[in-house]
Write a protein that holds these residues in place. Structure first.
Motif, PDB file in Angstrom:
ATOM      1  N   THR A  40     -94.475 -51.486  35.727  1.00  0.00           N
ATOM      2  CA  THR A  40     -95.825 -50.933  35.756  1.00  0.00           C
ATOM      3  C   THR A  40     -96.654 -51.510  34.617  1.00  0.00           C
ATOM      4  O   THR A  40     -96.147 -51.799  33.535  1.00  0.00           O
ATOM      5  CB  THR A  40     -95.800 -49.404  35.644  1.00  0.00           C
ATOM      6  OG1 THR A  40     -95.113 -49.026  34.441  1.00  0.00           O
ATOM      7  CG2 THR A  40     -95.079 -48.799  36.837  1.00  0.00           C
ATOM      8  N   VAL A  42     -99.181 -51.465  31.552  1.00  0.00           N
ATOM      9  CA  VAL A  42     -99.466 -50.501  30.500  1.00  0.00           C
ATOM     10  C   VAL A  42    -100.799 -50.829  29.852  1.00  0.00           C
ATOM     11  O   VAL A  42    -101.276 -51.967  29.900  1.00  0.00           O
ATOM     12  CB  VAL A  42     -98.355 -50.484  29.426  1.00  0.00           C
ATOM     13  CG1 VAL A  42     -97.041 -50.048  30.039  1.00  0.00           C
ATOM     14  CG2 VAL A  42     -98.203 -51.847  28.765  1.00  0.00           C
ATOM     15  N   ALA A  43    -101.424 -49.829  29.249  1.00  0.00           N
ATOM     16  CA  ALA A  43    -102.691 -50.030  28.559  1.00  0.00           C
ATOM     17  C   ALA A  43    -102.518 -51.054  27.444  1.00  0.00           C
ATOM     18  O   ALA A  43    -101.540 -51.017  26.702  1.00  0.00           O
ATOM     19  CB  ALA A  43    -103.185 -48.702  27.985  1.00  0.00           C
ATOM     20  N   ASP A  48     -94.193 -52.508  31.767  1.00  0.00           N
ATOM     21  CA  ASP A  48     -93.168 -51.534  31.418  1.00  0.00           C
ATOM     22  C   ASP A  48     -92.031 -51.640  32.426  1.00  0.00           C
ATOM     23  O   ASP A  48     -92.202 -51.338  33.608  1.00  0.00           O
ATOM     24  CB  ASP A  48     -93.766 -50.125  31.432  1.00  0.00           C
ATOM     25  CG  ASP A  48     -92.828 -49.087  30.847  1.00  0.00           C
ATOM     26  OD1 ASP A  48     -91.661 -49.423  30.547  1.00  0.00           O
ATOM     27  OD2 ASP A  48     -93.257 -47.925  30.674  1.00  0.00           O
ATOM     28  N   GLU A  50     -88.371 -50.395  33.718  1.00  0.00           N
ATOM     29  CA  GLU A  50     -87.621 -49.143  33.713  1.00  0.00           C
ATOM     30  C   GLU A  50     -86.164 -49.392  34.055  1.00  0.00           C
ATOM     31  O   GLU A  50     -85.847 -50.000  35.076  1.00  0.00           O
ATOM     32  CB  GLU A  50     -88.225 -48.167  34.737  1.00  0.00           C
ATOM     33  CG  GLU A  50     -87.611 -46.795  34.731  1.00  0.00           C
ATOM     34  CD  GLU A  50     -87.982 -45.976  33.508  1.00  0.00           C
ATOM     35  OE1 GLU A  50     -87.246 -45.027  33.188  1.00  0.00           O
ATOM     36  OE2 GLU A  50     -89.018 -46.290  32.871  1.00  0.00           O
ATOM     37  N   GLU A  83     -87.228 -49.101  24.706  1.00  0.00           N
ATOM     38  CA  GLU A  83     -87.209 -47.649  24.839  1.00  0.00           C
ATOM     39  C   GLU A  83     -85.791 -47.094  24.835  1.00  0.00           C
ATOM     40  O   GLU A  83     -85.586 -45.900  25.025  1.00  0.00           O
ATOM     41  CB  GLU A  83     -87.961 -47.243  26.108  1.00  0.00           C
ATOM     42  CG  GLU A  83     -89.449 -47.618  26.033  1.00  0.00           C
ATOM     43  CD  GLU A  83     -90.195 -47.426  27.355  1.00  0.00           C
ATOM     44  OE1 GLU A  83     -89.544 -47.096  28.364  1.00  0.00           O
ATOM     45  OE2 GLU A  83     -91.428 -47.615  27.354  1.00  0.00           O
ATOM     46  N   LYS A 131     -92.561 -52.518  18.196  1.00  0.00           N
ATOM     47  CA  LYS A 131     -92.975 -53.789  18.802  1.00  0.00           C
ATOM     48  C   LYS A 131     -92.549 -54.919  17.881  1.00  0.00           C
ATOM     49  O   LYS A 131     -92.819 -54.897  16.679  1.00  0.00           O
ATOM     50  CB  LYS A 131     -94.483 -53.824  19.022  1.00  0.00           C
ATOM     51  CG  LYS A 131     -94.954 -55.091  19.732  1.00  0.00           C
ATOM     52  CD  LYS A 131     -96.468 -55.204  19.748  1.00  0.00           C
ATOM     53  CE  LYS A 131     -97.099 -54.267  20.747  1.00  0.00           C
ATOM     54  NZ  LYS A 131     -98.562 -54.558  20.909  1.00  0.00           N
ATOM     55  N   ILE A 183     -91.154 -52.288  27.157  1.00  0.00           N
ATOM     56  CA  ILE A 183     -92.350 -53.051  27.505  1.00  0.00           C
ATOM     57  C   ILE A 183     -92.199 -54.496  27.046  1.00  0.00           C
ATOM     58  O   ILE A 183     -91.814 -54.759  25.911  1.00  0.00           O
ATOM     59  CB  ILE A 183     -93.599 -52.434  26.855  1.00  0.00           C
ATOM     60  CG1 ILE A 183     -93.775 -50.976  27.316  1.00  0.00           C
ATOM     61  CG2 ILE A 183     -94.846 -53.246  27.204  1.00  0.00           C
ATOM     62  CD1 ILE A 183     -94.821 -50.218  26.535  1.00  0.00           C
ATOM     63  N   TYR A 185     -94.490 -57.723  26.472  1.00  0.00           N
ATOM     64  CA  TYR A 185     -95.898 -58.096  26.331  1.00  0.00           C
ATOM     65  C   TYR A 185     -96.117 -59.584  26.593  1.00  0.00           C
ATOM     66  O   TYR A 185     -97.029 -59.961  27.321  1.00  0.00           O
ATOM     67  CB  TYR A 185     -96.402 -57.737  24.938  1.00  0.00           C
ATOM     68  CG  TYR A 185     -96.401 -56.259  24.641  1.00  0.00           C
ATOM     69  CD1 TYR A 185     -97.498 -55.465  24.956  1.00  0.00           C
ATOM     70  CD2 TYR A 185     -95.293 -55.642  24.061  1.00  0.00           C
ATOM     71  CE1 TYR A 185     -97.503 -54.106  24.691  1.00  0.00           C
ATOM     72  CE2 TYR A 185     -95.288 -54.281  23.782  1.00  0.00           C
ATOM     73  CZ  TYR A 185     -96.392 -53.518  24.103  1.00  0.00           C
ATOM     74  OH  TYR A 185     -96.383 -52.172  23.848  1.00  0.00           O
TER      75      TYR A 185
END
Length: 217
Positions: A40, A42-43, A48, A50, A83, A131, A183, A185
């Motif tokens: 998904t 992410v802002a 992201d 899973e 995560e 991060k 995540i 990036y």
């Protein structure tokens, strides 16, 4: 860098979770057509991934396979935020060709020729939710010296492996296990003689500045 930049998936470029456009000259997009396996957005950019411990629902993407040749320099780079403590595979091709985080302070690179997994038991602790920029760099390909860098700082020990390997999976080990939980990036691979120390330093400066990461060296 031309075609030496084998793949580069960059934050804020994905139009949908089905496709992460490759920003290199090779147009080797990362794709996932199965809705249940799509990461998904992410802002602020990034995807992201899973880890559900289930190949039917875990996030993963694939790109067209490419080969890093024997005795060939290479540089992989990834800006990520995990995560869980792992194992978090981010680039692979089969169970024996994988770049992954296996614990809070262990980054692993494994090739088919490795008798044992080559673990960088580095002098850092990767806290969940941090991060960070990780780079794996093989220079002087004939000797196969491989070093790990976190936020620009080299971590011991270096390892040695000059053999060839392939890559085609993003966010998993062979689409079957060790799904990345967190995540991603930015992620990319430079393949060949252009994978120099100068290029590594330039990419480090650029990505640390872009993502607000404190450069350590």
């Amino acid at each position: 860098l031309g075609s030496a930049l084998e793949i580069y998936y960059q934050a804020n470029t994905g139009e949908s979770v089905e496709l992460w456009p490759d920003q290199s000259a090779n147009a080797n997009n990362a794709e996932q057509t199965t809705e249940g396996n799509q990461p998904t957005v992410v802002a602020g950019g990034g995807l992201d991934f899973e880890d559900t411990d289930n190949s039917d629902t875990a996030s993963m993407m694939d790109f067209t396979e490419f080969t890093v040749g024997a005795n060939t320099d290479f540089l992989t780079f990834i800006v990520m935020k995990t995560e869980s403590n792992g194992p978090n595979a981010y680039l692979s091709d089969g169970a024996s060709e994988v770049f992954q985080q296996t614990n809070i302070n262990v980054m692993q690179f494994k090739t088919p020729a490795s008798t044992n997994s080559m673990n960088h038991n580095a002098s850092f602790t990767m806290t969940t939710g941090e991060k960070a920029l990780f780079m794996t760099h093989r220079t002087n390909g004939s000797t196969g010296t491989i070093k790990l860098y976190r936020n620009g700082l080299e971590h011991d020990p270096s390892v040695t492996d000059a053999t060839t390997f392939d890559l085609e999976n993003l966010g998993s080990k062979n689409d079957a296990s060790n799904w990345f939980d967190g995540i991603i990036y930015d992620v990319g691979v430079i393949n060949g003689a252009r994978a120099t120390v100068q290029i590594r330093n330039l990419i480090t400066d650029y990505l640390c500045s872009k993502h607000g990461i404190q450069k350590l060296a």
